[in-house]
Write a protein that holds these residues in place. Sequence first.
Motif, PDB file in Angstrom:
ATOM      1  N   GLY A 102       0.799  -1.218   0.000  1.00 39.72           N
ATOM      2  CA  GLY A 102       0.000   0.000   0.000  1.00 39.72           C
ATOM      3  C   GLY A 102       0.833   1.269   0.000  1.00 39.72           C
ATOM      4  N   TRP A 103       2.015   1.211   0.635  1.00 33.74           N
ATOM      5  CA  TRP A 103       2.932   2.353   0.660  1.00 33.74           C
ATOM      6  C   TRP A 103       3.399   2.692  -0.756  1.00 33.74           C
ATOM      7  CZ3 TRP A 103       5.010   6.275   3.230  1.00 33.74           C
ATOM      8  CH2 TRP A 103       6.316   6.704   2.946  1.00 33.74           C
ATOM      9  N   GLN A 104       3.721   1.654  -1.539  1.00 33.60           N
ATOM     10  CA  GLN A 104       4.119   1.865  -2.925  1.00 33.60           C
ATOM     11  C   GLN A 104       2.929   2.340  -3.758  1.00 33.60           C
ATOM     12  OE1 GLN A 104       7.236   1.907  -2.111  1.00 33.60           O
ATOM     13  NE2 GLN A 104       7.961   0.732  -3.876  1.00 33.60           N
ATOM     14  N   ALA A 105       1.762   1.769  -3.479  1.00 28.81           N
ATOM     15  CA  ALA A 105       0.586   2.102  -4.276  1.00 28.81           C
ATOM     16  C   ALA A 105       0.140   3.545  -4.077  1.00 28.81           C
ATOM     17  CB  ALA A 105      -0.556   1.149  -3.927  1.00 28.81           C
ATOM     18  N   ILE A 106       0.276   4.077  -2.848  1.00 29.63           N
ATOM     19  CA  ILE A 106      -0.141   5.461  -2.635  1.00 29.63           C
ATOM     20  C   ILE A 106       0.775   6.403  -3.411  1.00 29.63           C
ATOM     21  CG2 ILE A 106       1.223   5.914  -0.531  1.00 29.63           C
ATOM     22  CD1 ILE A 106      -2.385   7.062  -1.138  1.00 29.63           C
ATOM     23  N   GLY A 107       2.048   6.025  -3.548  1.00 31.60           N
ATOM     24  CA  GLY A 107       2.956   6.819  -4.367  1.00 31.60           C
ATOM     25  C   GLY A 107       2.551   6.800  -5.832  1.00 31.60           C
ATOM     26  N   ALA A 108       2.141   5.619  -6.318  1.00 34.03           N
ATOM     27  CA  ALA A 108       1.705   5.498  -7.710  1.00 34.03           C
ATOM     28  C   ALA A 108       0.418   6.295  -7.938  1.00 34.03           C
ATOM     29  CB  ALA A 108       1.495   4.033  -8.052  1.00 34.03           C
ATOM     30  N   ALA A 109      -0.518   6.215  -7.001  1.00 40.06           N
ATOM     31  CA  ALA A 109      -1.771   6.946  -7.140  1.00 40.06           C
ATOM     32  C   ALA A 109      -1.525   8.453  -7.158  1.00 40.06           C
ATOM     33  CB  ALA A 109      -2.714   6.583  -5.995  1.00 40.06           C
ATOM     34  N   GLN A 110      -0.627   8.915  -6.305  1.00 36.27           N
ATOM     35  CA  GLN A 110      -0.299  10.349  -6.287  1.00 36.27           C
ATOM     36  C   GLN A 110       0.324  10.781  -7.603  1.00 36.27           C
ATOM     37  OE1 GLN A 110       2.136  10.997  -2.747  1.00 36.27           O
ATOM     38  NE2 GLN A 110       0.445  12.166  -1.895  1.00 36.27           N
ATOM     39  N   SER A 111       1.245   9.985  -8.114  1.00 35.02           N
ATOM     40  CA  SER A 111       1.935  10.327  -9.348  1.00 35.02           C
ATOM     41  C   SER A 111       0.957  10.460 -10.514  1.00 35.02           C
ATOM     42  CB  SER A 111       2.990   9.261  -9.668  1.00 35.02           C
ATOM     43  OG  SER A 111       3.666   9.565 -10.860  1.00 35.02           O
ATOM     44  N   LEU A 112      -0.085   9.615 -10.498  1.00 39.59           N
ATOM     45  CA  LEU A 112      -1.068   9.636 -11.582  1.00 39.59           C
ATOM     46  C   LEU A 112      -2.237  10.579 -11.297  1.00 39.59           C
ATOM     47  CD1 LEU A 112      -1.198   5.782 -12.289  1.00 39.59           C
ATOM     48  CD2 LEU A 112      -0.001   7.537 -13.622  1.00 39.59           C
ATOM     49  N   GLY A 113      -2.236  11.200 -10.126  1.00 35.86           N
ATOM     50  CA  GLY A 113      -3.322  12.106  -9.776  1.00 35.86           C
ATOM     51  C   GLY A 113      -4.639  11.402  -9.522  1.00 35.86           C
ATOM     52  N   LEU A 114      -4.579  10.153  -8.999  1.00 32.88           N
ATOM     53  CA  LEU A 114      -5.790   9.370  -8.768  1.00 32.88           C
ATOM     54  C   LEU A 114      -6.294   9.553  -7.342  1.00 32.88           C
ATOM     55  CD1 LEU A 114      -4.696   6.025 -10.473  1.00 32.88           C
ATOM     56  CD2 LEU A 114      -6.321   7.706 -11.372  1.00 32.88           C
ATOM     57  N   PRO A 115      -7.596   9.687  -7.149  1.00 25.84           N
ATOM     58  CA  PRO A 115      -8.150   9.721  -5.793  1.00 25.84           C
ATOM     59  C   PRO A 115      -7.882   8.392  -5.096  1.00 25.84           C
ATOM     60  CG  PRO A 115      -9.783  10.396  -7.434  1.00 25.84           C
ATOM     61  CD  PRO A 115      -8.635   9.823  -8.194  1.00 25.84           C
ATOM     62  N   SER A 116      -7.644   8.434  -3.798  1.00 23.88           N
ATOM     63  CA  SER A 116      -7.355   7.201  -3.058  1.00 23.88           C
ATOM     64  C   SER A 116      -8.117   7.184  -1.743  1.00 23.88           C
ATOM     65  CB  SER A 116      -5.852   7.068  -2.797  1.00 23.88           C
ATOM     66  OG  SER A 116      -5.362   8.198  -2.100  1.00 23.88           O
ATOM     67  N   VAL A 117      -8.551   5.974  -1.365  1.00 25.55           N
ATOM     68  CA  VAL A 117      -9.230   5.746  -0.089  1.00 25.55           C
ATOM     69  C   VAL A 117      -8.422   4.701   0.664  1.00 25.55           C
ATOM     70  CG1 VAL A 117     -11.325   4.933   1.046  1.00 25.55           C
ATOM     71  CG2 VAL A 117     -11.497   6.299  -1.050  1.00 25.55           C
ATOM     72  N   ALA A 118      -7.806   5.091   1.783  1.00 30.10           N
ATOM     73  CA  ALA A 118      -6.974   4.185   2.575  1.00 30.10           C
ATOM     74  C   ALA A 118      -7.760   3.702   3.784  1.00 30.10           C
ATOM     75  CB  ALA A 118      -5.697   4.890   3.016  1.00 30.10           C
ATOM     76  N   VAL A 119      -7.832   2.387   3.954  1.00 35.15           N
ATOM     77  CA  VAL A 119      -8.619   1.801   5.042  1.00 35.15           C
ATOM     78  C   VAL A 119      -7.680   1.293   6.129  1.00 35.15           C
ATOM     79  CG1 VAL A 119     -10.385   0.123   5.656  1.00 35.15           C
ATOM     80  CG2 VAL A 119     -10.364   1.118   3.356  1.00 35.15           C
ATOM     81  N   TYR A 120      -7.748   1.919   7.298  1.00 39.46           N
ATOM     82  CA  TYR A 120      -6.921   1.546   8.448  1.00 39.46           C
ATOM     83  C   TYR A 120      -7.603   0.400   9.175  1.00 39.46           C
ATOM     84  CZ  TYR A 120      -4.818   2.084  13.130  1.00 39.46           C
ATOM     85  OH  TYR A 120      -4.197   1.873  14.339  1.00 39.46           O
ATOM     86  N   GLN A 121      -7.018  -0.802   9.114  1.00 45.09           N
ATOM     87  CA  GLN A 121      -7.654  -1.975   9.700  1.00 45.09           C
ATOM     88  C   GLN A 121      -6.779  -2.714  10.700  1.00 45.09           C
ATOM     89  OE1 GLN A 121      -9.262  -3.311   5.551  1.00 45.09           O
ATOM     90  NE2 GLN A 121     -10.373  -4.515   7.060  1.00 45.09           N
ATOM     91  N   THR A 122      -5.484  -2.456  10.703  1.00 46.17           N
ATOM     92  CA  THR A 122      -4.582  -3.217  11.569  1.00 46.17           C
ATOM     93  C   THR A 122      -3.663  -2.268  12.320  1.00 46.17           C
ATOM     94  OG1 THR A 122      -4.592  -5.003   9.939  1.00 46.17           O
ATOM     95  CG2 THR A 122      -2.907  -5.097  11.650  1.00 46.17           C
ATOM     96  N   GLU A 123      -3.637  -2.385  13.643  1.00 46.14           N
ATOM     97  CA  GLU A 123      -2.784  -1.533  14.471  1.00 46.14           C
ATOM     98  C   GLU A 123      -1.366  -2.119  14.508  1.00 46.14           C
ATOM     99  OE1 GLU A 123      -2.675   0.063  19.052  1.00 46.14           O
ATOM    100  OE2 GLU A 123      -4.653  -0.376  18.199  1.00 46.14           O
TER     101      GLU A 123
END
Length: 391
Positions: A102-123
């Motif tokens: 997910g850390w890599q994917a958020i970078g890819a989404a930002q680079s492409l200007g894509l909206p992202s929804v991150a779901v916090y499920q594990t502490e």
Amino acid sequence: MRIAVVAESFLPQANGVTVTLLRLLEYLDVRGEDVLVLAPAPGRGEHAVAEYAGATVRRYRAVPLPGYAEMRLSNPRVRTLEEHLRYFGPDVVHLAAPFVLGWQAIGAAQSLGLPSVAVYQTEVPSYAKRYKVRQIEPLLWRRIEDIHKSATLSLAPSSYACRQLIDRGVHRVAVWPHGVDRDQFSPVHRDDALRATVARGDEVVVGYVGRLAREKQVEDLAVLQNLPGVRLVVVGDGPRRDQVMRALPNATFTGRLEGADLTRMMASLDVFVHTGEMDTFAQTIQEAQACGVPAVAPARGGPIDLIADGQNGFLYPPGDLIAMRRAVATLAADPVRRTMMGLAARESTAPRTWDAVNAEVTQHYANAIEFAARDRIASGGRPMRRRLITR
């Protein structure tokens, strides 16, 4: 809508993140949405599901997490993820329990200007304490913060988890709880013949259902072993099975149960006890409640939202095992109160069907798309980067 789902874990792994994601994919399939799942590859000899509920599943090479082989970590290059996202052309990127992939994917989404929804499920950071690597806890929290501050919108399964993100400077956060199948988990599945295989007819059956892992604190159940008229039943398996069995020599262990076997056992309990203090939701509590079984759990994390103390179960101060024992003893000694709390527990799950819960996520996707559009306008047409993502 075209949705790219980046899953930190997926089939054949069976955990809370995976189960929640499967129910979401089934819901999106019924709606006719176009979904791509990006997930770590399974281990050698495990079946790699290539499609689920109409969604194509693309896998990335992965390695087992040291000391926790069931968890596999995948770390593809950001540019590789960019290529796959660009080809699919999603309207929104859904990050399920993001941490490594997910850390890599958020970078890819930002680079492409894509909206992202991150779901916090594990502490994840708090696991460092349990696994005796406390020194890395601040670094793990920094990773969580960076991911969720970079996402367009963050979701958390409980008010407690939501507050954790807000307290760490994440501003766009909403609660998105888990659902429960009230037909699958129902009092009608109570089975007296099954109860007879784990306890004598006059015993009150007190059960735990879940992984036998360090963070679940199952050994805490040892304080219940000498309660008169109580039979302790442990359902599940995991890396600490041997240690838990030594700590609970008088308990009945069923091993891992699935499907109808799990449903029947859950509904056949008299009291459910959840011991873990780091669950952002605690799905097994909700399943027990749907079965009409009152639950006892620590007053931390997800249980706070699920248990109305004294009405459908009891909450005890984290670490106070005497209070846990007292709560279980109260329910074990009073069948009328146990029944009334069980009815209240069942009723409390009525608004939380999977369809009702998953219907909310499409609105969250729409909100993320709108937020991203506002951010582009605010930045003069350039994609907003809340934090620098290292490639």
